[in-house]
Design a protein around this motif. Sequence first.
Motif, PDB file in Angstrom:
ATOM      1  N   THR A 780      39.983  20.604  -7.461  1.00 27.74           N
ATOM      2  CA  THR A 780      38.585  20.336  -7.128  1.00 27.74           C
ATOM      3  C   THR A 780      37.692  20.514  -8.352  1.00 27.74           C
ATOM      4  OG1 THR A 780      39.015  21.180  -4.909  1.00 27.74           O
ATOM      5  CG2 THR A 780      36.717  20.919  -5.544  1.00 27.74           C
ATOM      6  N   PRO A 781      36.756  19.593  -8.609  1.00 25.04           N
ATOM      7  CA  PRO A 781      35.855  19.729  -9.772  1.00 25.04           C
ATOM      8  C   PRO A 781      35.037  21.009  -9.705  1.00 25.04           C
ATOM      9  CG  PRO A 781      35.747  17.516  -8.868  1.00 25.04           C
ATOM     10  CD  PRO A 781      36.551  18.315  -7.903  1.00 25.04           C
ATOM     11  N   ASP A 782      34.740  21.583 -10.861  1.00 22.17           N
ATOM     12  CA  ASP A 782      33.968  22.825 -10.972  1.00 22.17           C
ATOM     13  C   ASP A 782      32.558  22.610 -10.415  1.00 22.17           C
ATOM     14  OD1 ASP A 782      32.864  25.205 -11.629  1.00 22.17           O
ATOM     15  OD2 ASP A 782      33.014  24.942 -13.806  1.00 22.17           O
ATOM     16  N   GLU A 783      32.121  23.524  -9.570  1.00 23.89           N
ATOM     17  CA  GLU A 783      30.796  23.410  -8.975  1.00 23.89           C
ATOM     18  C   GLU A 783      29.694  23.487 -10.024  1.00 23.89           C
ATOM     19  OE1 GLU A 783      30.133  26.079  -5.765  1.00 23.89           O
ATOM     20  OE2 GLU A 783      32.037  25.638  -4.770  1.00 23.89           O
ATOM     21  N   GLU A 784      29.932  24.190 -11.093  1.00 24.54           N
ATOM     22  CA  GLU A 784      28.906  24.373 -12.113  1.00 24.54           C
ATOM     23  C   GLU A 784      28.737  23.127 -12.992  1.00 24.54           C
ATOM     24  OE1 GLU A 784      27.075  27.030 -11.979  1.00 24.54           O
ATOM     25  OE2 GLU A 784      28.323  27.772 -10.322  1.00 24.54           O
ATOM     26  N   THR A 785      29.751  22.289 -13.015  1.00 25.22           N
ATOM     27  CA  THR A 785      29.693  21.088 -13.860  1.00 25.22           C
ATOM     28  C   THR A 785      29.210  19.916 -13.025  1.00 25.22           C
ATOM     29  OG1 THR A 785      31.581  21.932 -15.107  1.00 25.22           O
ATOM     30  CG2 THR A 785      30.979  19.624 -15.447  1.00 25.22           C
ATOM     31  N   GLN A 786      27.951  19.602 -13.157  1.00 24.38           N
ATOM     32  CA  GLN A 786      27.350  18.536 -12.364  1.00 24.38           C
ATOM     33  C   GLN A 786      27.253  17.241 -13.182  1.00 24.38           C
ATOM     34  OE1 GLN A 786      23.569  19.995 -10.974  1.00 24.38           O
ATOM     35  NE2 GLN A 786      24.497  21.093  -9.245  1.00 24.38           N
ATOM     36  N   CYS A 787      27.062  16.181 -12.440  1.00 24.09           N
ATOM     37  CA  CYS A 787      26.908  14.860 -13.060  1.00 24.09           C
ATOM     38  C   CYS A 787      25.671  14.826 -13.954  1.00 24.09           C
ATOM     39  CB  CYS A 787      26.787  13.795 -11.973  1.00 24.09           C
ATOM     40  SG  CYS A 787      26.297  12.179 -12.576  1.00 24.09           S
ATOM     41  N   HIS A 788      25.811  14.372 -15.163  1.00 24.07           N
ATOM     42  CA  HIS A 788      24.672  14.174 -16.039  1.00 24.07           C
ATOM     43  C   HIS A 788      24.519  12.702 -16.434  1.00 24.07           C
ATOM     44  CE1 HIS A 788      28.239  15.370 -18.398  1.00 24.07           C
ATOM     45  NE2 HIS A 788      27.861  14.417 -19.242  1.00 24.07           N
ATOM     46  N   VAL A 789      25.373  11.863 -15.902  1.00 24.30           N
ATOM     47  CA  VAL A 789      25.267  10.426 -16.175  1.00 24.30           C
ATOM     48  C   VAL A 789      24.017   9.859 -15.516  1.00 24.30           C
ATOM     49  CG1 VAL A 789      26.322   8.178 -15.803  1.00 24.30           C
ATOM     50  CG2 VAL A 789      27.743  10.115 -16.465  1.00 24.30           C
ATOM     51  N   CYS A 790      23.801  10.225 -14.254  1.00 23.76           N
ATOM     52  CA  CYS A 790      22.648   9.674 -13.535  1.00 23.76           C
ATOM     53  C   CYS A 790      21.338  10.104 -14.191  1.00 23.76           C
ATOM     54  CB  CYS A 790      22.683  10.108 -12.075  1.00 23.76           C
ATOM     55  SG  CYS A 790      24.066   9.376 -11.155  1.00 23.76           S
ATOM     56  N   GLN A 791      21.266  11.396 -14.618  1.00 24.75           N
ATOM     57  CA  GLN A 791      20.058  11.872 -15.293  1.00 24.75           C
ATOM     58  C   GLN A 791      19.865  11.112 -16.602  1.00 24.75           C
ATOM     59  OE1 GLN A 791      20.063  16.053 -16.169  1.00 24.75           O
ATOM     60  NE2 GLN A 791      18.081  15.997 -17.235  1.00 24.75           N
ATOM     61  N   TYR A 792      20.933  10.928 -17.339  1.00 22.83           N
ATOM     62  CA  TYR A 792      20.847  10.214 -18.612  1.00 22.83           C
ATOM     63  C   TYR A 792      20.379   8.776 -18.400  1.00 22.83           C
ATOM     64  CZ  TYR A 792      22.178   8.161 -23.053  1.00 22.83           C
ATOM     65  OH  TYR A 792      22.149   7.487 -24.244  1.00 22.83           O
TER      66      TYR A 792
END
Length: 915
Positions: A780-792
């Motif tokens: 499962t992906p780390d909860e602390e590592t969120q998507c930053h593509v959409c923000q970028y």
Amino acid sequence: MAKSDPDIIKRAIIKAGIILFMALTASIILGIVISSLNNMKNIEELLESKRPSLPSKVFDRNGNEITEFYSDEKRELVNLDLIPEYLVQALIAWEDASFYQHHGFNPLAIMRAAFNNLRGFPISGASTITQQLANVLFFNKEFTIERKIKELWVAFQLEKKYTKNEILTLYLNHVHLGAGLNGVQAASQFYFKKNVQNISYAEAASLITLISNPTLYSFIKFPQNHKAKQKEVMNKMVRNGIISDLDSEKSFNDFWLNWQEREDSARGAFFNRNDKAPFFSDWILNILEEKLPKGINVFKDGLKIYTTLDLEHQEYAQKLMDAVLEKQQKIYEEYSKRNYNIIHNQFMDALSLMGLTYSLENIQIGVSRIKSQGKVKYRKEINAPLNLTSQIFNIDSLLSVTENYFNQKEKSANELMTQVQGAFIVIENQTGQILTMIGGKVFDPNHRFNFAMQSRRQPGSTFKPLIYSAALDSQMFTAATMINDAETVFTFDSDDPDDWYTPANYGGYYHGLVNFRKALKSSLNIPACRIFYEIGKNNEYRVPIDWAAKLLDLNAQEDIDSRFSKEISTVLGTGSVSPIEMVKAFSVFANQGQRRYPNSIIKVVDRDGNVIYSPWKELEKYYRDNRNRLQVINDNNAFIMTDILKGTVHDTDGYLYPHKEKMLENGKVFPDVEMAAKTGTSQNFGDTWLIGYSPEITTGAWVGFKEYGVTLGFNQSAVQVLGPTWLEFMRKSHIGKEELRFKKPSGLRVVEICRKSGKRPSPHCSDYDVYYEYFIPGTTPDEETQCHVCQYEQEKNEESMNNFTQIFESSQINGFDDQIFGDDVIVDPTLLIRDNSDVTLDKNILDINLFDDDLSFNFDDEVIVDDRVSDETTDSHSVKPVNKTETNNTNENTTDKTSSEPVAQAITQPDTTSD
């Protein structure tokens, strides 16, 4: 003379002693054996109690009759006066010359056989016709001294009860003549399509030849063996004055000149019986002949054979496949004729001229035309006498050629064209029972090849799920992992471009960053190659190949190595598998990772109601006792693969979804059943596959050719060829079923993911981009590592619009506005996106990325792919780790370049077509 008398007397005494000794020994053995036969019935009782032969019946799982395996009673008994005299005389001359002189046995023949046995040779050549009759009626063919003595005793009884002519009548009506046939009348009707009184000299000799060894001298299976032995029989008929030499030659030549026609009728008489599932019946017949208890004859013991087949599904599948093969045959023929006409009309004369001008013998087409005309003349005027010559002088090389032309002379041009073949196989997931089996276009009794069970073809993209499953197991990939689908070159650590491997997507389209799920559902070649490389680069690709072999149930390493090359192209389906193997592999996904073995027979019951063979009962027990051993892959792995493959049928962008929608539009009811599937098309559209499943059944379909290298025609992919047929069968098979869903394992993890990054969503991710994904525990992906593509992307879009606004406002456009709109109109300049030739824009605006498609880099910190590597034919060597800083610095001006990372080995196999 006087001197030789003592020698003569001495030799006579020695011979008499040997004979006396052997007779005494035989008497002792005979007495011992006969004493053990005190409880044996009288011969009259044996004959009276001998039960008539009955055909064995084959039933489907619902009790519907599929076919019968004919017994030897499928004939009329004939009296001796209806049997040609030359057949009777030839039989006696060949098998038992002293038949009318002995009383059931030939002492000299027995002594000769015993002497040969002492020398280590088999016991043979001693049996009279009466002994052979005893053996046919009451014994099996096991060669032992005890059996021979019992046979001798019964022969005595037969001679006491019957006259010689009565014994001959019994023998000629019961002797085994191959293919489950007993008796000369049954054999004459079967092999020659005539009654025994009408057979020729050569046909009579042919029946006698079969008596010697129906298998070795079968003129269906081994015509050359039969012909040589038949000639010996006819020579003996000539030597014994039964027929003349001229009659022998004429009859023999006539027999073999008409052989092909006779061969077809002979083979077809048995195998083209009334059979509703001939490929399936033939398959179980092979099993029964191997597995039934010794002494059981499936052709005459009146067995009831209960099978796994569902006759209703079988007949519907046959109807669907008949339509597919007829359609594809027309397409293939039109395609072939069109190509021929193009070559013949546009290029033939030019090629011929080139050949003559430059003395190029290989392309002197004019000569070829003359040769073609010569072949026509050969077939019409030369072949027949040449065939006769080859038969007379036994010239095998000529014989094969002439017989081929005889076989073709009555066929039309279309019949001589390559035939499109197909296979269709269905198994029940929980049991492995075969519900449907279609093994080819038409069941051929001459060459009973079953494409569903025996053929090995390139599976194309249907092979990809086996590798994707291995990737999930490696935990290097999840269903959300982002993979770059871009043009890729694998250099294999070589500076020579000839050593490089450059795969490509079907159609030449690339999609940039896609997730694992999308890559498989859309059958993209580049991501598949990247995945194969990543999990196999450090182990010579053993991990992905062995995982696929495990799903296919291939255990021998030599077999695995011969089928699958240690090359990246293997992931694209360049290996060799059979339809039943692919169905077996996909059923593991359908069955929560559990192996089930395809099986076809439930039980066999004899005429008295006794179960003599029950393979399903044994297999069922094996399933119960070996559940852990049968867990081929993790149930979480199986479910995720199934959930991805469901998209082929149920997602709007799935390959089969348009066919499903069309069915619904046409008013067909589609059951509430989940289905998963994968299509595959090999290179040059030579093989098309569709393998898929529901929670209940797994269904595999294949259409292609027996010959390699033949194409179905341009753009004849599996989706077009098999999509509607597969869906229609699955629809029909589940009509009336309640809601069916694939069972989700309890340990599976479900997490919200952003489809643009494969990571946990951030506040900047839109609802459209967020979906729920399944993960094997621990991945499962780390909860602390969120998507930053959409923000970028958001920031880049805002920046782009601000830049545009600034440029627009700085331009001299106010006067233009006044002229067009007047002083009272206020225009928002951000809305002016129309193209105006009068508007001069700063050329720097062309460098601004306004759309998502302009972004081609990967922000995934765990799996970062070098976007310079093409994704269509990905070799794992072309994947290069890239740090985040490098990626961000180069994303605005990304160009795809050849990967320069060293790789181990060149791949030169051509790409396969993907669906």
